[in-house]
Design an enzyme around this catalytic site. Structure first.
Site, PDB file in Angstrom:
ATOM      1  N   CYS A 176     -16.510  40.701 -54.906  1.00  0.00           N
ATOM      2  CA  CYS A 176     -16.967  40.638 -56.288  1.00  0.00           C
ATOM      3  C   CYS A 176     -15.748  40.444 -57.183  1.00  0.00           C
ATOM      4  CB  CYS A 176     -17.748  41.892 -56.662  1.00  0.00           C
ATOM      5  SG  CYS A 176     -16.794  43.424 -56.595  1.00  0.00           S
ATOM      6  N   ASP A 231     -16.719  47.459 -56.108  1.00  0.00           N
ATOM      7  CA  ASP A 231     -18.102  47.846 -56.418  1.00  0.00           C
ATOM      8  C   ASP A 231     -19.089  47.123 -55.506  1.00  0.00           C
ATOM      9  OD1 ASP A 231     -17.455  49.644 -58.460  1.00  0.00           O
ATOM     10  OD2 ASP A 231     -17.337  48.053 -59.938  1.00  0.00           O
ATOM     11  N   ARG A 232     -19.470  45.920 -55.881  1.00  0.00           N
ATOM     12  CA  ARG A 232     -20.455  45.176 -55.078  1.00  0.00           C
ATOM     13  C   ARG A 232     -19.908  44.810 -53.701  1.00  0.00           C
ATOM     14  NH1 ARG A 232     -21.059  41.043 -59.810  1.00  0.00           N
ATOM     15  NH2 ARG A 232     -19.029  42.015 -60.173  1.00  0.00           N
TER      16      ARG A 232
END
Length: 312
Positions: free
Chosen positions: A55, A60-61
């Site tokens: 990401c 995070d992702r």
């Protein structure tokens, strides 16, 4: 958070919790994460292709999709000890920003986002779709979702391993606590099979994580199972507490996904935490090794730094 908003709901009023959830787009995000996971698993398993997951920042992702993909492809990470290692490796060691995203010890900023809770609900959806493929129950997910906010353990302190190393020596490990009480989150219907799972991304197959979202409501109290008396508790499963098997073949051979791999993974736990209490069949071996040298790691006069620290 939706769990807090439901506290004000009365049994005499309809309330607006469902509308609030829909307006937040929470399950749209859950679907997007599972769809990305399915695409990664399909590319690797079906088309034998490499996949790069990244990401904008990588904490995070990236962690959400990579760890879900490993859960789907590698049955080892669906064991109790394997799941804890997965969280340690893909979230703690790779530098998810727990302090910033969850405002641990600080006032929330514009970067506040319960990314880890969102991922735990994705795992919950997998548990609902494949209930016998996981050695752990959603009680483990609920415990993690609660402890990431409590600051009772040093496991989730700070934003990366370098910062955490300065304070973790004086703290307790959540992993040790969970392993010592592993019988409370052990799935009695678990089947240790060498299989890959392909998640359904259709929202019609989703279930509401009631134990988490309703934990502040009267309904949540009825959802919590009563603890078993000591006489009925079973010993922790040796299959989840045993150390990883030794390397016996090349995990990067062209056909490594055609069958189970014996690639060893370095232990994240002390020997005392991994001593099995009874003889049993060994756990499914991991397919992904974590001891490969990072040729892209940067080195400076200040010493070695992780990719996460370099990024920050």
């Amino acid at each position: 958070m939706h769990a807090e908003s439901i506290m004000s709901q009365s049994h005499l009023q309809a309330g607006s919790w469902m509308k609030d959830v829909a307006n937040s787009g929470w399950y749209d995000y859950i679907g997007a994460i599972l769809a990305c996971t399915l695409k990664a698993v399909t590319e690797i398993v079906t088309f034998k292709c490499n996949v790069m997951i990244h990401c904008s920042d990588g904490w995070d992702r990236t962690a959400q999709v990579s760890s879900l993909a490993m859960l789907c492809m590698d049955p080892y990470y669906r064991t109790q000890a394997g799941f804890l290692k997965l969280v340690q490796k893909e979230w703690c060691s790779f530098g998810h920003r727990f302090r910033t995203r969850l405002a641990l010890g600080d006032a929330p900023t514009t970067e506040y986002s319960p990314v880890i809770v969102q991922w735990l609900e994705c795992v919950f959806q997998l548990l609902q779709q494949f209930p016998d493929a996981f050695e752990f129950t959603d009680d483990a997910l609920l415990r993690l979702a609660e402890e990431v906010f409590t600051n009772r353990y040093g496991t989730f302190f700070q934003d990366n391993e370098l910062e955490r190393s300065h304070v973790v020596a004086g703290t307790l490990s959540l992993w040790s606590a969970l392993l010592e009480d592993s019988q409370t989150w052990q799935n009695a219907g678990y089947k240790a099979e060498q299989m890959r799972i392909f998640p359904s991304v259709c929202q019609a197959t989703y279930g509401i994580w009631e134990a988490y979202w309703f934990r502040f409501h009267a309904r949540g109290a009825r959802l919590k199972p009563a603890p078993l008396p000591p006489s009925e508790r079973t010993a922790p499963s040796p299959s989840s507490l045993a150390p990883s098997p030794e390397v016996t073949e090349d995990p990067f051979a062209p056909d490594f996904l055609e069958g189970p791999s014996d690639h060893a993974e370095p232990s994240l736990f002390s020997p005392a935490e991994l001593i099995p209490k009874a003889k049993a069949a060994p756990p499914p071996p991991p397919l992904f090794g974590d001891d490969d040298e990072d040729v892209f790691a940067k080195h400076t006069k200040r010493g070695d730094k992780s990719l996460t620290e370099e990024a920050t």
